[in-house]
Design an enzyme around this catalytic site. Sequence first.
Site: not given
Ligand code: OSB
Ligand code: MG
Length: 369
Positions: A135, A161, A163, A188, A213, A238, A262, A290
């Site tokens: 991510s 992935k 953002k 995402d 996402e 999510d 999660k 994560g």
């Molecule tokens: O939306 O998945 C998410 C990190 C912090 C808060 C929300 C998200 C995330 C990540 C990071 O996408 C995932 C990771 O590498 O831990």
């Molecule tokens: Mg997410």
Amino acid sequence: MRIDAVEVLDVAMRMIEPFETSFGVEQDRHFSVVKVISDGVSGYGECVAMEGPFYNEETVVSAKDVIVRFLVPRIIGKEFAHPSELEPVFRSVRRNFMAKSAVETALWDLHGRLTEQSLAELLGGVKTRVDVGISIGLQPSIDQLMVKVDGYITQGFKRIKIKIKPGSDIELVQAIRDEFGDVPLMVDANSAYGLSDVELLRSLDDFGLMMIEQPLAHDDIYHHAQLAREISTPICLDESITSLDDLDLALALGACSIVNLKVPRVGGLSASLAIEQRCRDEGIALWCGGSLESGIGRLVNLAVTSLPGFTLPGDTAPSARYFHRDVLVDPVEFAAPGEIAVPSRPGIGVEVDHDVLAGYTLGRLRFEA
Ligand code: OSB
Ligand code: MG
């Protein structure tokens, strides 16, 4: 197991680089580690709440307050045959899923250590290795994003992935497709769009994304269902899925075809097991998200991903993606490019490095039965 004592540690760890999403930037991870003690054996759990209430409603400080004043008193001095017994004990505390998960996963670790079973074994895991994706947070420029994507593809991550947010979306996806072809790719949005953005979201249909996402608000399953009928990119939820009931609503309405689970977002491993079972029964694709965890939470994620319902690569990257020095004796590493071995030793499967953890610890509360 009788809970003889509980410690709540205030831990601060600086990540190697900041992680930016549509809701903010996180670099200094400040979190509670819950240590539950029975018969001289300790189990560890991590609270992943962020600094501010932007991913969900919890914060580092609010979660610690709930743990210390409302969850610890419900378990201290009590006898539990199995961690699944916690669910009714915590039920009267509404939501606060990350706080509950920190305590609940500590109890699972303790139970595994006391009975000499790995977490994966306790959960019914079937995989010995899991596939891992990356991510990537929002970057200052497209060029910097391209450098990151290139590096992670070279390291062997099984999917990318990125953002997105309004103003940083189509051109990022276009640039990755132009430069890296049909690499497994998803986006995402962390709730950054509204239903009025349907035209823009539909223009993502051309890029063959694995999924988008959480495009819409965290509490808006209904409009995700409407959006799902308007676009062809599969929708993954999510933030919207905080319980099995949320999942059942989403499935009944047709709001998603993929779920990001999660463990902390749903309150722990018992709820995660129920969600995994439902996804399997309904043929819904599932993967493990994560929350920028230290090794303690990361090992929980790997154990849960060993369940058969987890069918897509997760956001469960190696320790070195986040921290120069993780809190484990052996950091989480690739066994092969893009693959991590599921720990098979008792509990979370790797010893906490007490000296390293102490170095990150700002304070500690201890409760005795
Ligand atoms: O939306 O998945 C998410 C990190 C912090 C808060 C929300 C998200 C995330 C990540 C990071 O996408 C995932 C990771 O590498 O831990
Ligand atoms: Mg997410």
